[in-house]
Enzyme design. Structure first.
Site, PDB file in Angstrom:
ATOM      1  N   ASP A  15      -0.372   1.268   6.026  1.00 40.28           N
ATOM      2  CA  ASP A  15      -1.968   0.427   7.230  1.00 40.28           C
ATOM      3  C   ASP A  15      -1.990   1.312   8.000  1.00 40.28           C
ATOM      4  O   ASP A  15      -3.004   2.116   8.669  1.00 40.28           O
ATOM      5  CB  ASP A  15      -1.653  -0.664   7.448  1.00 40.28           C
ATOM      6  CG  ASP A  15      -2.625  -1.976   6.536  1.00 40.28           C
ATOM      7  OD1 ASP A  15      -3.009  -1.133   5.310  1.00 40.28           O
ATOM      8  OD2 ASP A  15      -1.887  -3.009   6.849  1.00 40.28           O
ATOM      9  N   ASP A  66      -4.664  -7.201  -2.778  1.00 42.92           N
ATOM     10  CA  ASP A  66      -3.827  -6.490  -2.168  1.00 42.92           C
ATOM     11  C   ASP A  66      -2.871  -7.547  -1.927  1.00 42.92           C
ATOM     12  O   ASP A  66      -2.597  -8.447  -2.581  1.00 42.92           O
ATOM     13  CB  ASP A  66      -4.767  -6.925  -0.925  1.00 42.92           C
ATOM     14  CG  ASP A  66      -3.616  -6.821   0.830  1.00 42.92           C
ATOM     15  OD1 ASP A  66      -3.280  -6.146   1.072  1.00 42.92           O
ATOM     16  OD2 ASP A  66      -4.132  -6.181   1.706  1.00 42.92           O
TER      17      ASP A  66
HETATM   18  C1  DGJ Z   1      -3.817  -5.405   4.497  1.00 46.11           C
HETATM   19  C2  DGJ Z   1      -4.607  -3.724   3.519  1.00 46.11           C
HETATM   20  O1  DGJ Z   1      -3.699  -3.235   3.504  1.00 46.11           O
HETATM   21  C3  DGJ Z   1      -5.874  -3.405   5.005  1.00 46.11           C
HETATM   22  O2  DGJ Z   1      -6.233  -2.480   4.182  1.00 46.11           O
HETATM   23  C4  DGJ Z   1      -6.958  -4.326   4.568  1.00 46.11           C
HETATM   24  O3  DGJ Z   1      -7.295  -4.615   3.565  1.00 46.11           O
HETATM   25  C5  DGJ Z   1      -6.187  -5.337   5.132  1.00 46.11           C
HETATM   26  N1  DGJ Z   1      -4.912  -6.289   4.314  1.00 46.11           N
HETATM   27  C6  DGJ Z   1      -7.364  -6.458   5.206  1.00 46.11           C
HETATM   28  O4  DGJ Z   1      -7.043  -7.572   5.079  1.00 46.11           O
END
Ligand code: DGJ
Length: 736
Positions: A547, A477
């Site tokens: 997301d 991430d």
């Molecule tokens: C952002 C990601 O896109 C989410 O899926 C998740 O992993 C969060 N970060 C976790 O902090």
């Protein structure tokens, strides 16, 4: 006749006159691949000039040699009127340069002329350009894929002067299209709203697509497509399945820029590369800067044909497992269920439930390390949290394995919370200008990965994590963009190299980890789809597109995404209803079918599911497994697109051997009693017999069980699909 075409034809006349009167013929380079040909040559001034890019020419066809265009009145010199393969800024160039430099003595004039052929074949070439007096050499590399005709272009800029040279702007490549009317398609977005397909006529001026954020960004994606419109006698307007389309994408995960320029002389040029904003790359004597690749291709079959070429190219040449990447395992991810509240018992309970519906891979998301109970602390401290996992990760990993799944883990290696042991120990390890604020986003700052010690730290802890634990998958991430991008460990005039060195170090860590741990697969995530590009995809097997997991929004986003990227890499989780972002309620079957258009995952809180939910998910995951390869690696046809507030959307994917087709159909609102339109399929073998099986939904009575490809494509199939947020899916399997 429009003025622009008069101008063009007068150029043609001049060209013809040149050809007839001048005995001088320069070198011509021709590359052939798939259904396209690309050609360029050296004109009498020594410029490397584009000559042709389009449908494949006959093997024995000759290409008229390059001749520089004349001055246009006194205002546009030949440097501007003559298209170049890679134009230096100098000699009266008013269009976008590929390369702009400052020499140590203050000279900023750069005129690149053909110097020599370093290598050349029927589908590749390396051509060296040199400034007319200075020792600046640019080697342009061309390599055309024989299947798709997609061309990979890059440049290597070398300083053989005795003094340093500052590169202020460097493209990976420039592309020139023939004069015509065009429509530009490009992708923009924001967090939780990525992958909007924009389409607009290309008119005079320039459209700039870019990221100044240090990484690819949600704001725009480094991909373009240019479709030819009607308006010329010989031109055929392009649409989803017909007509000429030129497309391209940058393989770079740092700040980037693409300029689509309709010049004042009606030429169309696309220049793409490092974003020149705040850019400065000092080349010492003897040093060179190798740019990443700008890929581009041509399709005579509309935007659909262009995206199919790109999908197959990505599968065959870009992804780490190319040329034969395995379809992605169906994953379970705990993020939306638990957020930071992960612990051994809770994850084990979710793993049991995930295994019961046929999930292949269990992924634990954020919250497992350091003092990470919220997003305020812990990033950078990559030790297992002893309160949540008193015996380390092993018991959970063993449990996941015993359930027949493999194990994946979330990480965010390039970031640090100021509230962390790492930051307390190394406050100087972050991007910043000393004495200036360090802006936080999501309570975190960006590690200065251009620094060798930071690079080694990140690779070191990841190597250890993967050595100590049986981990099959990392979700990598990256949850913010850069601010205050200072890199003060190097001299002031080298600090802007951070834009290049950061990303190079990221790539080198990924490459080394993959070499040392060849079974580990990686997902590129950046708060959703903030780091999706052909550069990162060389090192990562899949991406997290957004997301936003609302299944209706996702249908639209997936439509945009697949113009540039293959459904193989497009992870799509089924999450809870009503959805946290939009409050929209949808059935589990609708959510499943929306996600089954890409690489399926489950991200719902399984603790809240009832028996019927488990049964539905199990049935649909089994159905998905049986057709997954067709969905994610076949030929995608967008039969009805969900854009422009459409009530309907339908995709069809046909396996490469045409033996199977899978169709997903969605209606978000039935109005005024309208029935679902007849679906005429595409891409089947007209003479083969295909048997229809429903995954979800049904057809009108009297629809045959088995019929020829011609029947499904010409007669078509009538679905019984109506209501709000309803979905259906079926497959066709070739019988003989
Ligand atoms: C952002 C990601 O896109 C989410 O899926 C998740 O992993 C969060 N970060 C976790 O902090």
């Amino acid at each position: 006749m429009k003025t622009s075409y008069k101008l063009y034809f007068s150029f043609l006349f001049v060209l013809l006159t040149f050809s007839l009167s001048s005995a001088q013929t320069g070198e011509i380079f021709r590359l052939d691949g798939g259904n396209s040909t690309y050609a360029f040559g050296v004109n009498e001034r020594g410029d490397l000039q584009p000559l042709y890019w389009g449908g494949r020419l006959g093997a024995h066809d000759s290409i008229p040699p390059a001749h520089s265009f004349p001055e246009m009145a006194s205002f546009d010199s030949p440097a501007t009127t003559t298209p170049q393969e890679y134009a230096g800024w100098g000699a009266g160039l008013f269009t976008e340069p590929a390369l702009k430099v400052s020499f140590a003595d203050g000279n900023r004039d750069l005129v690149l002329h053909f110097f020599k052929i370093a290598s050349s074949s029927s589908n590749s070439a390396e051509i060296v350009l040199k400034d007319i007096s200075r020792e600046i050499y640019v080697t342009l590399a061309y390599s055309m894929d024989s299947e798709s005709g997609i061309l990979a272009r890059s440049a290597s800029i070398e300083n053989r002067e005795k003094q340093p040279v500052l590169i202020e702007q460097a493209a990976f490549a420039q592309w020139t299209l023939p004069p015509a009317h065009y429509t530009l398609s490009y992708l923009t977005g924001r967090w939780a709203g990525e992958w909007t397909l924009n389409q607009e006529p290309i008119q005079g001026g320039a459209r700039v697509l870019e990221s100044r954020r240090g990484s690819t960004g949600h704001q725009a994606n480094p991909w373009f497509a240019i479709s030819r419109e009607g308006g010329r006698d010989t031109a055929t307007a392009a649409d989803e399945e017909h007509g000429e389309v030129w497309f391209g994408a940058l393989a770079w995960s740092g700040s980037w820029r693409m300029t689509v320029e309709h010049t004042q002389l009606d030429a169309l040029r696309v220049t793409g590369g490092f974003n020149p904003f705040d850019f400065g790359y000092k080349l010492k004597p003897g040093e060179h800067l190798d740019t990443p690749i700008f890929y581009a291709g041509y399709s005579a079959h509309g935007l659909g044909g262009a995206s199919r070429l790109l999908h197959h190219f990505e599968l065959a040449h870009i992804l780490p497992q190319a040329p034969d990447p395995k379809p992605r395992p169906v994953i379970y991810n705990s993020w939306e269920a638990t957020e930071f509240k992960v612990d051994e018992a809770g994850q084990m309970a979710l793993a049991e439930k995930a295994a019961s519906i046929g999930v292949d891979r269990f992924v634990m998301d954020d919250g497992w390390f350091g003092k990470r109970n919220t997003d305020h602390a812990g990033l950078g401290d990559w030790y297992v949290n002893p309160e949540k996992f008193p015996h380390g990760l092993k018991p959970l990993i063993d449990k996941v394995h015993s359930l027949g799944m493999d194990f994946g883990l979330w990480i965010e290696p390039e970031m640090v919370n100021p509230d962390s042991d790492l930051y307390r120990k190394h406050p100087d390890w972050v991007l910043n200008f000393s004495g200036r604020p360090r802006s936080e986003s999501r309570n975190q700052v960006v590690l200065s990965l251009a620094r060798p010690d930071v690079r080694d730290y990140i690779e070191g802890f990841l190597d250890k994590l993967l050595t100590d634990n049986d981990i099959a998958f990392l979700k990598w991430d990256y949850n913010r963009n850069w601010s205050e991008p200072g890199w003060e460990q190097v001299p002031a005039d080298e600090q802007k190299r951070v834009y290049v060195e950061f990303v190079r170090n990221l790539y080198s860590i990924l490459a080394n980890l993959r070499k040392k741990h060849p079974k580990v697969e990686i997902e590129s995530c950046s708060g959703g789809g903030g780091r999706v590009d052909l550069g990162i995809l060389h090192y990562t097997d899949e991406v997290w597109p957004s997301d936003n997991t609302d299944p209706f929004d996702r249908i639209l986003m997936q439509d945009g995404f697949t113009y540039a990227y293959t459904p193989q890499i497009m992870m799509a989780w089924v999450t809870d209803s009503p959805h946290w972002l939009n409050g929209r309620s949808t059935s589990l079957a609708y959510r499943m079918l929306s996600s089954m258009q890409g690489s399926l995952g489950i991200g719902a809180n399984l603790n809240h599911w009832g028996d019927e939910d488990f049964a539905t998910a199990k049935r649909l995951i089994a159905a998905y497994h049986s057709v997954q390869k067709t969905i994610v690696q076949g030929d995608l046809y967008r039969l009805m697109n969900p854009r422009d507030n459409s009530e309907l959307s339908v995709t069809e994917t046909v396996s490469n051997d045409k033996g199977q087709a899978v169709v997903f159909a969605f209606v978000n609102a039935t109005n005024k009693g309208r029935g679902f339109p007849l679906l005429q399929l595409r891409g089947l073998d007209p003479t083969a017999e295909y048997k229809l099986s429903w995954i979800e939904g049904k057809s009108w009575p009297d629809t045959p069980d088995t019929a020829s490809g011609a029947w499904w494509m010409n007669h078509g199939i009538q679905l019984m699909l109506k209501g709000d947020y309803q979905a259906a899916a079926f497959r066709l399997d070739r019988q003989r």
